[in-house]
Design a protein around this motif. Sequence first.
Motif, PDB file in Angstrom:
ATOM      1  N   LEU A 158     -11.653   9.372  50.706  1.00 28.27           N
ATOM      2  CA  LEU A 158     -11.539  10.016  49.395  1.00 28.27           C
ATOM      3  C   LEU A 158     -10.609  11.220  49.422  1.00 28.27           C
ATOM      4  O   LEU A 158     -10.507  11.949  48.433  1.00 28.27           O
ATOM      5  N   THR A 159      -9.948  11.418  50.562  1.00 33.25           N
ATOM      6  CA  THR A 159      -9.058  12.569  50.728  1.00 33.25           C
ATOM      7  C   THR A 159      -7.607  12.131  50.600  1.00 33.25           C
ATOM      8  O   THR A 159      -7.217  11.109  51.186  1.00 33.25           O
ATOM      9  N   PRO A 160      -6.776  12.844  49.883  1.00 26.96           N
ATOM     10  CA  PRO A 160      -7.030  14.098  49.150  1.00 26.96           C
ATOM     11  C   PRO A 160      -7.587  13.884  47.754  1.00 26.96           C
ATOM     12  O   PRO A 160      -7.946  14.842  47.091  1.00 26.96           O
ATOM     13  N   SER A 161      -7.658  12.600  47.314  1.00 19.11           N
ATOM     14  CA  SER A 161      -8.181  12.340  45.967  1.00 19.11           C
ATOM     15  C   SER A 161      -8.900  10.996  45.968  1.00 19.11           C
ATOM     16  O   SER A 161      -8.451  10.045  46.627  1.00 19.11           O
ATOM     17  N   PRO A 162     -10.037  10.876  45.255  1.00 19.90           N
ATOM     18  CA  PRO A 162     -10.746   9.595  45.178  1.00 19.90           C
ATOM     19  C   PRO A 162      -9.896   8.475  44.583  1.00 19.90           C
ATOM     20  O   PRO A 162     -10.193   7.295  44.802  1.00 19.90           O
ATOM     21  N   ILE A 163      -8.864   8.834  43.855  1.00 25.75           N
ATOM     22  CA  ILE A 163      -7.992   7.820  43.258  1.00 25.75           C
ATOM     23  C   ILE A 163      -7.314   6.972  44.341  1.00 25.75           C
ATOM     24  O   ILE A 163      -6.971   5.807  44.120  1.00 25.75           O
ATOM     25  N   LEU A 164      -7.159   7.555  45.510  1.00 21.17           N
ATOM     26  CA  LEU A 164      -6.464   6.865  46.599  1.00 21.17           C
ATOM     27  C   LEU A 164      -7.370   5.902  47.370  1.00 21.17           C
ATOM     28  O   LEU A 164      -6.899   5.246  48.291  1.00 21.17           O
ATOM     29  N   LEU A 165      -8.644   5.823  47.029  1.00 26.09           N
ATOM     30  CA  LEU A 165      -9.569   4.949  47.746  1.00 26.09           C
ATOM     31  C   LEU A 165      -9.091   3.496  47.817  1.00 26.09           C
ATOM     32  O   LEU A 165      -9.086   2.896  48.902  1.00 26.09           O
ATOM     33  N   PRO A 166      -8.660   2.868  46.693  1.00 25.41           N
ATOM     34  CA  PRO A 166      -8.190   1.484  46.785  1.00 25.41           C
ATOM     35  C   PRO A 166      -6.993   1.320  47.723  1.00 25.41           C
ATOM     36  O   PRO A 166      -6.883   0.312  48.428  1.00 25.41           O
ATOM     37  N   PHE A 167      -6.125   2.321  47.764  1.00 28.29           N
ATOM     38  CA  PHE A 167      -4.959   2.237  48.633  1.00 28.29           C
ATOM     39  C   PHE A 167      -5.354   2.352  50.098  1.00 28.29           C
ATOM     40  O   PHE A 167      -4.756   1.693  50.962  1.00 28.29           O
TER      41      PHE A 167
END
Length: 221
Positions: free
Chosen positions: A134-143
Amino acid sequence: MENEFIFTLGPMAISVSILTTWGIMIMTAALAWLATRRLEMLPGPLQTAMEGIVSALEEAIVAVAPDHGRQIMPFVASLWLFLIVANLVGLIPGLHSPTRDLSVTSALAVLVFLSVHWFGIKTQGLKKYLHHYLTPSPILLPFHVISELTRTLALAIRLFGNIMSLEMAAMLILLVAGFLAPVPILMLHIIEALVQAYIFGMLALIYLAGAIQSQQLNRQE
């Protein structure tokens, strides 16, 4: 064909690649047992050779993961030794390298994938380990998830494709030139087999070190 099924054990079909893999595992385990059953202060040739191999592997692993080298050494060293033997076994007449079978390389890649998460969770704890996705942003989880899956797939396909193409190239050259140029082909096979074993093992080591040390890097930042 090396991937033909020979017999079945219940629902599991056993192919030549699986038998060769089992043979390599038994051989390396027996050699390790013979080399370590009577350790001496003044080692003989076999013990000296084994100690040299272990020392070289340990130095390579500690160079990448200095704080956790001893923890991951059994897995990475075993993987490296297996790959070296598996890639070179195709030099024996009548045998093929099991790593030219996509099912074998896929199994190795999945083993690396599971080991990365196992050591990461074991070292950091489940909550801290999952936090780095989830670092640096939870948005990056799928990536992050896609990255984990694609690199596992790349591990399997890279080793499979290189070993299969190496053996096919050697076969075609022998068919065309006969046995007029066996030594260059033999040397090419040995060098390429060692290089591919090194690359696969080093990538696995880097993935393991990254999973174990991710929390430490986050703290330093």
